[in-house]
Design an enzyme around this catalytic site. Structure first.
Site, PDB file in Angstrom:
ATOM      1  N   ILE A  15      66.590  81.030  32.499  1.00  9.94           N
ATOM      2  CA  ILE A  15      65.267  81.677  32.566  1.00  9.94           C
ATOM      3  C   ILE A  15      65.337  83.095  32.011  1.00  9.94           C
ATOM      4  CG2 ILE A  15      63.467  82.496  34.144  1.00  9.94           C
ATOM      5  CD1 ILE A  15      64.249  80.091  36.004  1.00  9.94           C
ATOM      6  N   THR A  38      77.450  81.789  34.787  1.00  5.08           N
ATOM      7  CA  THR A  38      76.834  80.601  34.174  1.00  5.08           C
ATOM      8  C   THR A  38      76.056  80.980  32.912  1.00  5.08           C
ATOM      9  OG1 THR A  38      74.869  80.827  35.576  1.00  5.08           O
ATOM     10  CG2 THR A  38      76.583  79.334  36.360  1.00  5.08           C
ATOM     11  N   GLY A  39      75.713  82.251  32.787  1.00  5.00           N
ATOM     12  CA  GLY A  39      74.988  82.714  31.599  1.00  5.00           C
ATOM     13  C   GLY A  39      75.914  82.815  30.396  1.00  5.00           C
ATOM     14  N   TYR A 146      71.839  78.994  50.149  1.00  3.71           N
ATOM     15  CA  TYR A 146      71.025  79.435  49.003  1.00  3.71           C
ATOM     16  C   TYR A 146      69.613  79.789  49.467  1.00  3.71           C
ATOM     17  CZ  TYR A 146      68.263  78.885  44.682  1.00  3.71           C
ATOM     18  OH  TYR A 146      67.382  79.075  43.636  1.00  3.71           O
TER      19      TYR A 146
HETATM   20  P1  NAD Z   1      71.133  80.389  35.508  1.00  9.59           P
HETATM   21  O1  NAD Z   1      72.392  80.030  36.239  1.00  9.59           O
HETATM   22  O2  NAD Z   1      70.981  79.928  34.115  1.00  9.59           O
HETATM   23  O3  NAD Z   1      70.899  81.970  35.559  1.00  9.59           O
HETATM   24  C1  NAD Z   1      71.462  82.822  36.538  1.00  9.59           C
HETATM   25  C2  NAD Z   1      72.112  83.981  35.807  1.00  9.59           C
HETATM   26  O4  NAD Z   1      72.619  84.902  36.768  1.00  9.59           O
HETATM   27  C3  NAD Z   1      73.308  83.534  34.950  1.00  9.59           C
HETATM   28  O5  NAD Z   1      73.220  84.138  33.677  1.00  9.59           O
HETATM   29  C4  NAD Z   1      74.524  84.041  35.733  1.00  9.59           C
HETATM   30  O6  NAD Z   1      75.621  84.310  34.876  1.00  9.59           O
HETATM   31  C5  NAD Z   1      73.952  85.269  36.400  1.00  9.59           C
HETATM   32  N1  NAD Z   1      74.643  85.677  37.632  1.00  9.59           N
HETATM   33  C6  NAD Z   1      75.000  84.894  38.677  1.00  9.59           C
HETATM   34  N2  NAD Z   1      75.603  85.634  39.625  1.00  9.59           N
HETATM   35  C7  NAD Z   1      75.606  86.910  39.175  1.00  9.59           C
HETATM   36  C8  NAD Z   1      76.101  88.138  39.679  1.00  9.59           C
HETATM   37  N3  NAD Z   1      76.719  88.200  40.876  1.00  9.59           N
HETATM   38  N4  NAD Z   1      75.946  89.262  38.944  1.00  9.59           N
HETATM   39  C9  NAD Z   1      75.353  89.221  37.717  1.00  9.59           C
HETATM   40  N5  NAD Z   1      74.882  88.087  37.173  1.00  9.59           N
HETATM   41  C10 NAD Z   1      75.001  86.953  37.887  1.00  9.59           C
HETATM   42  O7  NAD Z   1      69.931  79.837  36.425  1.00  9.59           O
HETATM   43  P2  NAD Z   1      68.348  79.935  36.200  1.00  9.59           P
HETATM   44  O8  NAD Z   1      67.823  78.573  36.419  1.00  9.59           O
HETATM   45  O9  NAD Z   1      68.032  80.688  34.965  1.00  9.59           O
HETATM   46  O10 NAD Z   1      67.929  80.800  37.488  1.00  9.59           O
HETATM   47  C11 NAD Z   1      67.425  82.125  37.417  1.00  9.59           C
HETATM   48  C12 NAD Z   1      66.903  82.500  38.796  1.00  9.59           C
HETATM   49  O11 NAD Z   1      65.815  81.641  39.158  1.00  9.59           O
HETATM   50  C13 NAD Z   1      67.925  82.361  39.921  1.00  9.59           C
HETATM   51  O12 NAD Z   1      67.741  83.434  40.832  1.00  9.59           O
HETATM   52  C14 NAD Z   1      67.563  81.047  40.565  1.00  9.59           C
HETATM   53  O13 NAD Z   1      67.971  80.997  41.927  1.00  9.59           O
HETATM   54  C15 NAD Z   1      66.055  81.071  40.438  1.00  9.59           C
HETATM   55  N6  NAD Z   1      65.440  79.743  40.525  1.00  9.59           N
HETATM   56  C16 NAD Z   1      65.564  78.855  39.496  1.00  9.59           C
HETATM   57  C17 NAD Z   1      64.947  77.600  39.610  1.00  9.59           C
HETATM   58  C18 NAD Z   1      65.007  76.592  38.481  1.00  9.59           C
HETATM   59  O14 NAD Z   1      64.310  75.559  38.581  1.00  9.59           O
HETATM   60  N7  NAD Z   1      65.765  76.828  37.420  1.00  9.59           N
HETATM   61  C19 NAD Z   1      64.234  77.244  40.768  1.00  9.59           C
HETATM   62  C20 NAD Z   1      64.146  78.178  41.795  1.00  9.59           C
HETATM   63  C21 NAD Z   1      64.731  79.434  41.667  1.00  9.59           C
HETATM   64  C1  UD2 Z   2      65.491  71.969  43.218  1.00  9.15           C
HETATM   65  C2  UD2 Z   2      66.418  73.084  42.763  1.00  9.15           C
HETATM   66  C3  UD2 Z   2      67.161  73.637  43.912  1.00  9.15           C
HETATM   67  C4  UD2 Z   2      66.243  74.032  45.051  1.00  9.15           C
HETATM   68  C5  UD2 Z   2      65.361  72.829  45.430  1.00  9.15           C
HETATM   69  C6  UD2 Z   2      64.324  73.263  46.443  1.00  9.15           C
HETATM   70  C7  UD2 Z   2      67.253  72.783  40.497  1.00  9.15           C
HETATM   71  C8  UD2 Z   2      68.363  72.290  39.637  1.00  9.15           C
HETATM   72  N1  UD2 Z   2      67.398  72.578  41.811  1.00  9.15           N
HETATM   73  O1  UD2 Z   2      66.253  70.865  43.677  1.00  9.15           O
HETATM   74  O2  UD2 Z   2      67.835  74.804  43.446  1.00  9.15           O
HETATM   75  O3  UD2 Z   2      65.456  75.127  44.643  1.00  9.15           O
HETATM   76  O4  UD2 Z   2      64.646  72.392  44.262  1.00  9.15           O
HETATM   77  O5  UD2 Z   2      63.492  72.229  46.775  1.00  9.15           O
HETATM   78  O6  UD2 Z   2      66.285  73.367  40.058  1.00  9.15           O
HETATM   79  N2  UD2 Z   2      68.187  63.313  40.307  1.00  9.15           N
HETATM   80  C9  UD2 Z   2      68.482  62.056  39.812  1.00  9.15           C
HETATM   81  N3  UD2 Z   2      69.467  61.951  38.855  1.00  9.15           N
HETATM   82  C10 UD2 Z   2      70.153  63.045  38.390  1.00  9.15           C
HETATM   83  C11 UD2 Z   2      69.833  64.323  38.915  1.00  9.15           C
HETATM   84  C12 UD2 Z   2      68.834  64.421  39.881  1.00  9.15           C
HETATM   85  O7  UD2 Z   2      67.900  61.054  40.220  1.00  9.15           O
HETATM   86  O8  UD2 Z   2      71.030  62.877  37.530  1.00  9.15           O
HETATM   87  C13 UD2 Z   2      67.105  63.423  41.317  1.00  9.15           C
HETATM   88  C14 UD2 Z   2      67.493  64.167  42.580  1.00  9.15           C
HETATM   89  O9  UD2 Z   2      68.111  63.323  43.517  1.00  9.15           O
HETATM   90  C15 UD2 Z   2      66.115  64.652  43.046  1.00  9.15           C
HETATM   91  C16 UD2 Z   2      65.358  64.917  41.736  1.00  9.15           C
HETATM   92  O10 UD2 Z   2      66.061  64.197  40.726  1.00  9.15           O
HETATM   93  O11 UD2 Z   2      65.459  63.634  43.774  1.00  9.15           O
HETATM   94  C17 UD2 Z   2      65.299  66.370  41.351  1.00  9.15           C
HETATM   95  O12 UD2 Z   2      66.617  66.904  41.421  1.00  9.15           O
HETATM   96  P1  UD2 Z   2      66.970  68.402  40.946  1.00  9.15           P
HETATM   97  O13 UD2 Z   2      68.404  68.633  41.296  1.00  9.15           O
HETATM   98  O14 UD2 Z   2      66.543  68.630  39.546  1.00  9.15           O
HETATM   99  O15 UD2 Z   2      66.007  69.327  41.794  1.00  9.15           O
HETATM  100  P2  UD2 Z   2      65.699  69.432  43.348  1.00  9.15           P
HETATM  101  O16 UD2 Z   2      64.203  69.407  43.444  1.00  9.15           O
HETATM  102  O17 UD2 Z   2      66.446  68.462  44.156  1.00  9.15           O
END
Ligand code: NAD
Ligand code: UD2
Length: 309
Positions: A15, A38-39, A146
């Protein structure tokens, strides 16, 4: 003052790197603080004259203080985004997911920076949203380290708002998807996994019957929202859900991928994941009331961008 950078913690991630691109396109100066856990630097336009990448940890207060010097606002996205990692290593992930937020708040207070956009999660609701759209005032039931760290971070941001005039814009993201989301772990976002499998022809695993639903939100629209919250005169207090209020089942998701690609690999159903949430859908009335979100990217269009079609 407009040359003052915007700091993105976690800006080299999925993101964060999209947000960096969007802010650069808007003419902003961008500073990224990321420990590259992870970035990836390759996610960023490293040669762009208005982008500066600092490799460092949000758990290190000195590092955060230095990164914030001269900035006008912060998007605090750095976190260990894997729920499973927090279950396996709660102490380690707490450093990033909670202490990191406190360090950002303290550095902002010291330096008089007010606006912070925070990436919280639908995980704070736990199983509470079963069936209906989840509103922000639904009782919280964080089930994992988390989710506890995200909710505690929200409360601290609220404290700093009341006590030290910080202006937090707290967003609870539902399931965000799009290019650059890392598909490499079994706990990666389901769309990133399914898309990668569909492109490579490897079999797809569905946990359970595939009728579970999620509210998928395209990253390109998310970053429009984050930019608004970073630059707005005022932001609403309290958390705001980020979702489309649209339930999409995994079976519907697979059909949409097939529609875009014209094919699907073999699909295997295995037992549901323990603790898996059956239905998750955002009540997004606060989002629509306070921000101008176009919601113009239906799932098939977002998938087409992701699948390179
Ligand atoms: P991502 O893992 O791609 O991004 C997280 C970034 O934070 C990475 O670049 C990682 O290297 C960096 N990072 C981790 N720990 C760190 C630290 N201690 N110091 C400095 N950098 C650090 O994941 P994303 O999906 O881009 O998530 C971004 C944010 O959005 C996170 O806070 C995540 O919890 C939140 N979020 C994402 C989702 C989703 O659906 N992707 C859903 C809910 C919340
Ligand atoms: C999402 C977030 C998690 C947390 C949660 C809160 C991600 C990756 N995870 O989990 O961080 O915020 O929401 O509610 O954004 N599935 C399959 N096959 C696969 C992988 C997943 O069937 O190979 C299913 C899984 O069991 C679930 C659904 O797909 O029923 C979504 O899974 P997910 O890991 O993408 O996200 P979620 O909603 O469980």
């Amino acid at each position: 003052m407009t040359d003052a950078p915007i700091l993105i913690t976690g800006g080299a991630g999925f993101i964060g790197s999209h947000l960096a691109d969007r802010l650069l396109a808007a003419g902003c100066h961008v500073r990224v603080l990321d420990n590259l856990s992870t970035g990836k630097p390759d996610n960023l336009q490293l040669t762009h004259p208005r982008l500066h990448l600092l490799e460092g940890d949000v758990a290190d207060a000195t590092c955060v203080r230095q990164a914030l010097q001269g900035c006008r606002a912060v998007a605090h996205l750095a976190a260990v985004a894997s729920v499973q990692a927090s279950v396996e290593a709660p102490v380690a992930t707490h450093q990033s997911n909670f202490i990191g937020t406190l360090n950002v708040c303290e550095a902002m207070r010291e330096q008089g920076v007010r606006r912070v956009v925070f990436a919280s999660s639908a995980a704070v609701y736990g199983q509470n949203g079963e069936g209906q759209a989840i509103a922000e005032d639904t009782p919280k039931a964080p089930l994992t380290p988390y989710a506890v760290d995200k909710l505690a971070s929200e409360h601290y941001l609220d404290f700093y708002a009341r006590q030290h005039a910080l202006e937090p814009a707290i967003f609870r993201f539902f399931n965000i998807y799009g290019p650059r989301q890392d598909p490499s772990s079994p706990y990666s976002g389901v769309i990133s996994i399914f898309a990668e499998r569909a492109l490579s022809g490897r079999p797809i695993t569905v946990y359970g019957d595939g009728e579970q639903t999620r509210d998928f939100f395209y990253v390109g629209e998310l970053v429009e929202l984050l930019v608004q919250a970073l630059l707005a005169e005022q932001v609403p207090s309290g958390a705001v859900n980020v979702g489309r209020n649209q339930a999409v089942s995994l079976l519907q998701l697979l059909r949409a991928i097939e529609q875009v690609l014209g094919r699907l690999p073999a699909i295997t159903h295995v037992a549901p994941r323990s603790g898996d949430i059956r239905h998750s859908r955002a009540d997004n009335r606060r989002l629509l009331a306070h921000y101008s979100v176009p919601l113009e990217t239906p799932l098939v269009d977002g998938l087409a961008c992701l699948l390179g079609r």
